[in-house]
Scaffold this motif. Structure first.
Motif, PDB file in Angstrom:
ATOM      1  N   LEU A  82       0.834  -1.199   0.000  1.00  0.00           N
ATOM      2  CA  LEU A  82       0.000   0.000   0.000  1.00  0.00           C
ATOM      3  C   LEU A  82       0.872   1.254   0.000  1.00  0.00           C
ATOM      4  N   ALA A  83       1.905   1.272   0.816  1.00  0.00           N
ATOM      5  CA  ALA A  83       2.797   2.442   0.867  1.00  0.00           C
ATOM      6  C   ALA A  83       3.440   2.681  -0.497  1.00  0.00           C
ATOM      7  N   THR A  84       3.876   1.620  -1.153  1.00  0.00           N
ATOM      8  CA  THR A  84       4.469   1.742  -2.489  1.00  0.00           C
ATOM      9  C   THR A  84       3.450   2.269  -3.486  1.00  0.00           C
ATOM     10  N   MET A  85       2.242   1.711  -3.442  1.00  0.00           N
ATOM     11  CA  MET A  85       1.181   2.145  -4.353  1.00  0.00           C
ATOM     12  C   MET A  85       0.832   3.618  -4.141  1.00  0.00           C
ATOM     13  N   GLN A  86       0.769   4.031  -2.888  1.00  0.00           N
ATOM     14  CA  GLN A  86       0.434   5.428  -2.597  1.00  0.00           C
ATOM     15  C   GLN A  86       1.508   6.377  -3.134  1.00  0.00           C
ATOM     16  N   THR A  87       2.768   6.001  -2.983  1.00  0.00           N
ATOM     17  CA  THR A  87       3.857   6.819  -3.509  1.00  0.00           C
ATOM     18  C   THR A  87       3.766   6.898  -5.035  1.00  0.00           C
ATOM     19  N   GLU A  88       3.570   5.739  -5.677  1.00  0.00           N
ATOM     20  CA  GLU A  88       3.460   5.715  -7.132  1.00  0.00           C
ATOM     21  C   GLU A  88       2.246   6.511  -7.602  1.00  0.00           C
ATOM     22  N   TRP A  89       1.138   6.434  -6.859  1.00  0.00           N
ATOM     23  CA  TRP A  89      -0.065   7.179  -7.221  1.00  0.00           C
ATOM     24  C   TRP A  89       0.201   8.680  -7.152  1.00  0.00           C
ATOM     25  N   GLN A  90       0.840   9.145  -6.074  1.00  0.00           N
ATOM     26  CA  GLN A  90       1.127  10.569  -5.925  1.00  0.00           C
ATOM     27  C   GLN A  90       2.051  11.060  -7.044  1.00  0.00           C
ATOM     28  N   GLU A  91       3.036  10.248  -7.404  1.00  0.00           N
ATOM     29  CA  GLU A  91       3.926  10.612  -8.502  1.00  0.00           C
ATOM     30  C   GLU A  91       3.156  10.685  -9.821  1.00  0.00           C
ATOM     31  N   PHE A  92       2.275   9.722 -10.045  1.00  0.00           N
ATOM     32  CA  PHE A  92       1.474   9.688 -11.274  1.00  0.00           C
ATOM     33  C   PHE A  92       0.557  10.906 -11.354  1.00  0.00           C
ATOM     34  N   VAL A  93      -0.117  11.217 -10.256  1.00  0.00           N
ATOM     35  CA  VAL A  93      -1.020  12.376 -10.223  1.00  0.00           C
ATOM     36  C   VAL A  93      -0.235  13.657 -10.505  1.00  0.00           C
ATOM     37  N   ALA A  94       0.948  13.784  -9.926  1.00  0.00           N
ATOM     38  CA  ALA A  94       1.775  14.971 -10.166  1.00  0.00           C
ATOM     39  C   ALA A  94       2.176  15.070 -11.637  1.00  0.00           C
ATOM     40  N   GLU A  95       2.521  13.938 -12.252  1.00  0.00           N
ATOM     41  CA  GLU A  95       2.890  13.938 -13.670  1.00  0.00           C
ATOM     42  C   GLU A  95       1.712  14.363 -14.539  1.00  0.00           C
ATOM     43  N   VAL A  96       0.540  13.796 -14.276  1.00  0.00           N
ATOM     44  CA  VAL A  96      -0.647  14.135 -15.053  1.00  0.00           C
ATOM     45  C   VAL A  96      -1.012  15.599 -14.837  1.00  0.00           C
ATOM     46  N   ASN A  97      -0.967  16.046 -13.582  1.00  0.00           N
ATOM     47  CA  ASN A  97      -1.287  17.446 -13.297  1.00  0.00           C
ATOM     48  C   ASN A  97      -0.316  18.409 -13.969  1.00  0.00           C
ATOM     49  N   SER A  98       0.935  17.997 -14.130  1.00  0.00           N
ATOM     50  CA  SER A  98       1.901  18.876 -14.790  1.00  0.00           C
ATOM     51  C   SER A  98       1.533  19.091 -16.257  1.00  0.00           C
ATOM     52  N   VAL A  99       0.807  18.162 -16.828  1.00  0.00           N
ATOM     53  CA  VAL A  99       0.343  18.314 -18.207  1.00  0.00           C
ATOM     54  C   VAL A  99      -0.997  19.047 -18.242  1.00  0.00           C
ATOM     55  N   LEU A 100      -1.888  18.681 -17.351  1.00  0.00           N
ATOM     56  CA  LEU A 100      -3.224  19.269 -17.352  1.00  0.00           C
ATOM     57  C   LEU A 100      -3.243  20.708 -16.860  1.00  0.00           C
ATOM     58  N   VAL A 101      -2.408  21.009 -15.892  1.00  0.00           N
ATOM     59  CA  VAL A 101      -2.393  22.345 -15.291  1.00  0.00           C
ATOM     60  C   VAL A 101      -1.026  22.959 -15.562  1.00  0.00           C
ATOM     61  N   PRO A 102      -0.913  23.767 -16.622  1.00  0.00           N
ATOM     62  CA  PRO A 102       0.396  24.359 -16.927  1.00  0.00           C
ATOM     63  C   PRO A 102       0.827  25.326 -15.827  1.00  0.00           C
ATOM     64  N   PRO A 103       2.136  25.474 -15.635  1.00  0.00           N
ATOM     65  CA  PRO A 103       2.617  26.397 -14.599  1.00  0.00           C
ATOM     66  C   PRO A 103       2.267  27.835 -14.977  1.00  0.00           C
ATOM     67  N   PRO A 104       2.114  28.702 -13.990  1.00  0.00           N
ATOM     68  CA  PRO A 104       1.838  30.107 -14.277  1.00  0.00           C
ATOM     69  C   PRO A 104       2.960  30.706 -15.126  1.00  0.00           C
ATOM     70  N   LEU A 105       2.630  31.663 -15.955  1.00  0.00           N
ATOM     71  CA  LEU A 105       3.621  32.260 -16.864  1.00  0.00           C
ATOM     72  C   LEU A 105       4.790  32.900 -16.134  1.00  0.00           C
ATOM     73  N   GLY A 106       4.572  33.416 -14.949  1.00  0.00           N
ATOM     74  CA  GLY A 106       5.646  34.067 -14.213  1.00  0.00           C
ATOM     75  C   GLY A 106       6.556  33.109 -13.478  1.00  0.00           C
ATOM     76  N   SER A 107       6.202  31.821 -13.434  1.00  0.00           N
ATOM     77  CA  SER A 107       7.002  30.864 -12.654  1.00  0.00           C
ATOM     78  C   SER A 107       8.274  30.488 -13.398  1.00  0.00           C
ATOM     79  N   ALA A 108       9.225  29.949 -12.666  1.00  0.00           N
ATOM     80  CA  ALA A 108      10.496  29.522 -13.267  1.00  0.00           C
ATOM     81  C   ALA A 108      10.254  28.453 -14.323  1.00  0.00           C
ATOM     82  N   ALA A 109       9.367  27.504 -14.045  1.00  0.00           N
ATOM     83  CA  ALA A 109       9.077  26.442 -15.007  1.00  0.00           C
ATOM     84  C   ALA A 109       8.470  27.031 -16.273  1.00  0.00           C
ATOM     85  N   GLY A 110       7.579  28.009 -16.116  1.00  0.00           N
ATOM     86  CA  GLY A 110       6.973  28.654 -17.273  1.00  0.00           C
ATOM     87  C   GLY A 110       8.012  29.410 -18.090  1.00  0.00           C
TER      88      GLY A 110
END
Length: 122
Positions: A82-110
Motif C-alpha cells: 500500500l505504501a508503495t502504491m500510494q507513492t506511485e499514485w502521488q507521482e502519477f497524479v503529479a505527472e498528469v497534473n503537470s500536463v493538465l495544469v500548466p505552470p503560471p507564466l511568471g514561474s520559473a518552469a513557465g
C-alpha cells in the motif's frame, strides 16, 4: 477511461480501507460504493488475488444473524505494498497534473518552457 482508472486503483483503495480496519467483503463494497460505482461481484476475485499475494489474511467471525463472516486483515506485506502504491499514485497524479495544469507564466518552469520553445523556432 473512468472504468480503466477505477480498475487500476481499486486494489489500492481496498488496501487503504483495510489499513484503517479489518472488514468483510460486503462491508468493503458498501464503503467503496459511497464514493465510486462498484459491484459485489468485483470484490471477491480481488480479495482472492490479494490473499494470494500475501497482502491480506482472513479469519472468521460468528454472526448473530447468519453464517460466519470472513474478515480480511492487512498483513505487513500489504502495508508495504500500500505504501508503495500510494507513492506511485502521488507521482502519477503529479505527472498528469503537470500536463493538465500548466505552470503560471511568471514561474520559473513557465519561463524555462518559453525559453526552450523560442530556441526551437530558430
Amino acid at each position: 477511461m473512468k472504468t480503466q482508472l477505477k480498475k487500476g486503483t481499486l486494489e489500492m483503495c481496498v488496501l487503504a480501507l483495510l489499513a484503517r480496519t479489518d472488514s468483510y467483503a460486503y462491508e468493503l463494497v458498501s464503503r467503496l460504493a459511497d464514493c465510486m460505482e462498484i459491484s459485489e461481484g468485483t470484490i471477491y476475485p480481488l480479495m482472492r488475488r490479494l490473499q494470494g499475494e500475501g497482502w491480506v489474511s482472513t479469519y472468521l467471525v460468528e454472526s448473530p444473524s447468519g453464517p460466519s463472516r470472513k474478515y480480511y486483515a492487512l498483513t505487513e506485506a500489504g502495508h508495504d505494498s500500500l505504501a508503495t502504491m500510494q507513492t506511485e499514485w502521488q507521482e502519477f497524479v503529479a505527472e498528469v497534473n503537470s500536463v493538465l495544469v500548466p505552470p503560471p507564466l511568471g514561474s520559473a518552469a513557465g519561463a524555462i518552457k518559453r525559453d526552450n520553445s523560442q530556441g526551437d523556432s530558430k
